[in-house]
Design a protein around this motif. Structure first.
Motif, mmCIF file in Angstrom:
data_model
loop_
_atom_site.group_PDB
_atom_site.id
_atom_site.type_symbol
_atom_site.label_atom_id
_atom_site.label_comp_id
_atom_site.label_asym_id
_atom_site.label_seq_id
_atom_site.Cartn_x
_atom_site.Cartn_y
_atom_site.Cartn_z
ATOM 1 N N LEU A 41 -33.816 40.371 2.191
ATOM 2 C CA LEU A 41 -33.986 41.112 0.946
ATOM 3 C C LEU A 41 -32.690 41.660 0.345
ATOM 4 O O LEU A 41 -32.519 41.584 -0.871
ATOM 5 N N PRO A 42 -31.769 42.202 1.135
ATOM 6 C CA PRO A 42 -30.546 42.714 0.520
ATOM 7 C C PRO A 42 -29.751 41.658 -0.254
ATOM 8 O O PRO A 42 -29.037 41.986 -1.197
ATOM 9 N N GLY A 43 -29.898 40.394 0.099
ATOM 10 C CA GLY A 43 -29.181 39.337 -0.604
ATOM 11 C C GLY A 43 -30.006 38.634 -1.665
ATOM 12 O O GLY A 43 -29.511 37.729 -2.338
ATOM 13 N N ALA A 44 -31.250 39.045 -1.835
ATOM 14 C CA ALA A 44 -32.131 38.395 -2.806
ATOM 15 C C ALA A 44 -31.782 38.808 -4.233
ATOM 16 O O ALA A 44 -31.291 39.909 -4.478
ATOM 17 N N ALA A 45 -32.073 37.918 -5.166
ATOM 18 C CA ALA A 45 -31.874 38.249 -6.577
ATOM 19 C C ALA A 45 -32.865 39.335 -7.006
ATOM 20 O O ALA A 45 -32.529 40.222 -7.794
ATOM 21 N N LEU A 46 -34.065 39.251 -6.465
ATOM 22 C CA LEU A 46 -35.096 40.242 -6.763
ATOM 23 C C LEU A 46 -36.213 40.112 -5.744
ATOM 24 O O LEU A 46 -36.244 39.166 -4.953
ATOM 25 N N ALA A 47 -37.116 41.053 -5.802
ATOM 26 C CA ALA A 47 -38.316 41.001 -4.973
ATOM 27 C C ALA A 47 -39.486 41.434 -5.839
ATOM 28 O O ALA A 47 -39.325 42.193 -6.796
ATOM 29 N N ILE A 48 -40.646 40.917 -5.496
ATOM 30 C CA ILE A 48 -41.877 41.336 -6.161
ATOM 31 C C ILE A 48 -42.787 41.918 -5.090
ATOM 32 O O ILE A 48 -43.122 41.241 -4.115
ATOM 33 N N LEU A 49 -43.165 43.164 -5.285
ATOM 34 C CA LEU A 49 -44.093 43.830 -4.380
ATOM 35 C C LEU A 49 -45.484 43.729 -4.994
ATOM 36 O O LEU A 49 -45.711 44.163 -6.130
ATOM 37 N N VAL A 50 -46.391 43.112 -4.268
ATOM 38 C CA VAL A 50 -47.782 42.999 -4.700
ATOM 39 C C VAL A 50 -48.500 44.229 -4.163
ATOM 40 O O VAL A 50 -48.466 44.497 -2.956
ATOM 41 N N VAL A 51 -49.128 44.968 -5.060
ATOM 42 C CA VAL A 51 -49.774 46.230 -4.705
ATOM 43 C C VAL A 51 -51.247 46.168 -5.115
ATOM 44 O O VAL A 51 -51.560 45.808 -6.253
ATOM 45 N N ALA A 52 -52.128 46.525 -4.204
ATOM 46 C CA ALA A 52 -53.562 46.534 -4.494
ATOM 47 C C ALA A 52 -53.979 47.872 -5.083
ATOM 48 O O ALA A 52 -53.485 48.928 -4.670
ATOM 49 N N ASP A 53 -54.895 47.804 -6.027
ATOM 50 C CA ASP A 53 -55.487 48.995 -6.618
ATOM 51 C C ASP A 53 -56.967 49.033 -6.230
ATOM 52 O O ASP A 53 -57.804 48.422 -6.900
ATOM 53 N N PRO A 54 -57.292 49.718 -5.135
ATOM 54 C CA PRO A 54 -58.684 49.755 -4.673
ATOM 55 C C PRO A 54 -59.660 50.317 -5.705
ATOM 56 O O PRO A 54 -60.856 50.049 -5.631
ATOM 57 N N ALA A 55 -59.195 51.068 -6.680
ATOM 58 C CA ALA A 55 -60.089 51.614 -7.713
ATOM 59 C C ALA A 55 -60.704 50.505 -8.565
ATOM 60 O O ALA A 55 -61.729 50.719 -9.204
ATOM 61 N N ARG A 56 -60.101 49.338 -8.565
ATOM 62 C CA ARG A 56 -60.641 48.215 -9.345
ATOM 63 C C ARG A 56 -61.734 47.451 -8.599
ATOM 64 O O ARG A 56 -62.360 46.564 -9.165
ATOM 65 N N VAL A 57 -61.941 47.793 -7.343
ATOM 66 C CA VAL A 57 -62.950 47.104 -6.536
ATOM 67 C C VAL A 57 -64.324 47.622 -6.932
ATOM 68 O O VAL A 57 -64.571 48.829 -6.940
ATOM 69 N N GLU A 112 -50.405 57.287 -3.277
ATOM 70 C CA GLU A 112 -51.138 57.145 -2.014
ATOM 71 C C GLU A 112 -52.390 56.280 -2.148
ATOM 72 O O GLU A 112 -52.774 55.590 -1.208
ATOM 73 N N GLU A 113 -53.024 56.310 -3.313
ATOM 74 C CA GLU A 113 -54.262 55.540 -3.479
ATOM 75 C C GLU A 113 -54.023 54.038 -3.668
ATOM 76 O O GLU A 113 -54.952 53.240 -3.622
ATOM 77 N N MET A 114 -52.780 53.640 -3.867
ATOM 78 C CA MET A 114 -52.430 52.231 -4.013
ATOM 79 C C MET A 114 -52.036 51.671 -2.645
ATOM 80 O O MET A 114 -51.567 52.400 -1.775
ATOM 81 N N VAL A 115 -52.200 50.342 -2.460
ATOM 82 C CA VAL A 115 -51.922 49.721 -1.165
ATOM 83 C C VAL A 115 -50.844 48.646 -1.319
ATOM 84 O O VAL A 115 -51.114 47.570 -1.847
ATOM 85 N N PRO A 116 -49.611 48.931 -0.874
ATOM 86 C CA PRO A 116 -48.588 47.878 -0.869
ATOM 87 C C PRO A 116 -49.058 46.746 0.046
ATOM 88 O O PRO A 116 -49.353 46.979 1.212
ATOM 89 N N PHE A 117 -49.172 45.545 -0.505
ATOM 90 C CA PHE A 117 -49.787 44.450 0.231
ATOM 91 C C PHE A 117 -48.767 43.468 0.797
ATOM 92 O O PHE A 117 -48.785 43.150 1.976
ATOM 93 N N SER A 118 -47.899 42.961 -0.054
ATOM 94 C CA SER A 118 -46.874 42.014 0.393
ATOM 95 C C SER A 118 -45.653 42.167 -0.505
ATOM 96 O O SER A 118 -45.758 42.641 -1.638
ATOM 97 N N ILE A 119 -44.524 41.772 0.033
ATOM 98 C CA ILE A 119 -43.309 41.761 -0.778
ATOM 99 C C ILE A 119 -42.734 40.348 -0.672
ATOM 100 O O ILE A 119 -42.706 39.754 0.408
ATOM 101 N N ILE A 120 -42.316 39.826 -1.811
ATOM 102 C CA ILE A 120 -41.809 38.463 -1.866
ATOM 103 C C ILE A 120 -40.357 38.502 -2.300
ATOM 104 O O ILE A 120 -40.027 38.999 -3.374
ATOM 105 N N SER A 121 -39.507 38.003 -1.427
ATOM 106 C CA SER A 121 -38.068 37.901 -1.691
ATOM 107 C C SER A 121 -37.830 36.640 -2.513
ATOM 108 O O SER A 121 -38.317 35.570 -2.163
ATOM 109 N N ILE A 122 -37.073 36.763 -3.601
ATOM 110 C CA ILE A 122 -36.838 35.618 -4.493
ATOM 111 C C ILE A 122 -35.351 35.501 -4.797
ATOM 112 O O ILE A 122 -34.678 36.485 -5.073
ATOM 113 N N GLY A 123 -34.866 34.269 -4.727
ATOM 114 C CA GLY A 123 -33.463 34.017 -5.042
ATOM 115 C C GLY A 123 -33.171 32.531 -5.040
ATOM 116 O O GLY A 123 -34.083 31.698 -5.050
#
Length: 145
Positions: A41-57, A112-123
């Motif tokens: 990650l420190p060398g990546a151009a960017l990262a995308i963190l996918v975050v879940a919103d349980p309120a939408r369930v 706190e109510e959001m759930v960090p799900f995955s992070i994707i390193s991109i470069g």
């Protein structure tokens, strides 16, 4: 990539995802402090963190957990879109590891109510890699198990 993520299939069309685009180099350097597999990650151009919103369930019971598949599909679509653009991408699990969840929440001020799900390193890949052929005929069953 984000358009591809948002076009992922979603149970009941809940679309329980949000996305945090991260380009801040200082923050990308801090992720390996709590995520042991994120050394790229420190060398990546960017990262995308996918975050879940349980309120939408909207479903109850066992179907309440469909957000996990939904966010997985969105993550996969980001990976495929990155590849189609000639970029390198690495999927890193955050959920359900408590130290990774808490680290992401703290570092990126995620409620706190959001759930960090995955992070994707991109470069841009340092070197071209041949795709591994993981096809295994013994795992295919036809008509009956």
């Amino acid at each position: 990539m984000l358009r591809a993520a948002m076009n992922a299939p979603s149970g009941g069309n809940e679309q329980p995802w949000e996305f945090l685009v991260i380009t801040n180099r200082d923050k990308l350097k801090r992720v390996p402090e709590f995520h042991p597999y994120s050394k790229m990650l420190p060398g990546a151009a960017l990262a995308i963190l996918v975050v879940a919103d349980p309120a939408r369930v909207k479903y109850e019971g066992e179907l309440r957990q469909l957000w996990i598949q939904d966010c997985s599909a969105a993550s996969q679509n980001i990976l495929l879109a990155a590849h189609s653009l000639g970029l390198g991408a690495v999927w890193l699990a955050v959920y359900p590891d408590p130290s990774r969840l808490n680290g992401m929440r703290e570092l990126f001020s995620i409620p706190e109510e959001m759930v960090p799900f995955s992070i994707i390193s991109i470069g841009y890949p340092v070197e071209p890699k041949q795709a591994a052929d993981r096809y295994d005929e013994t795992r295919i069953h036809r008509e009956i198990w």
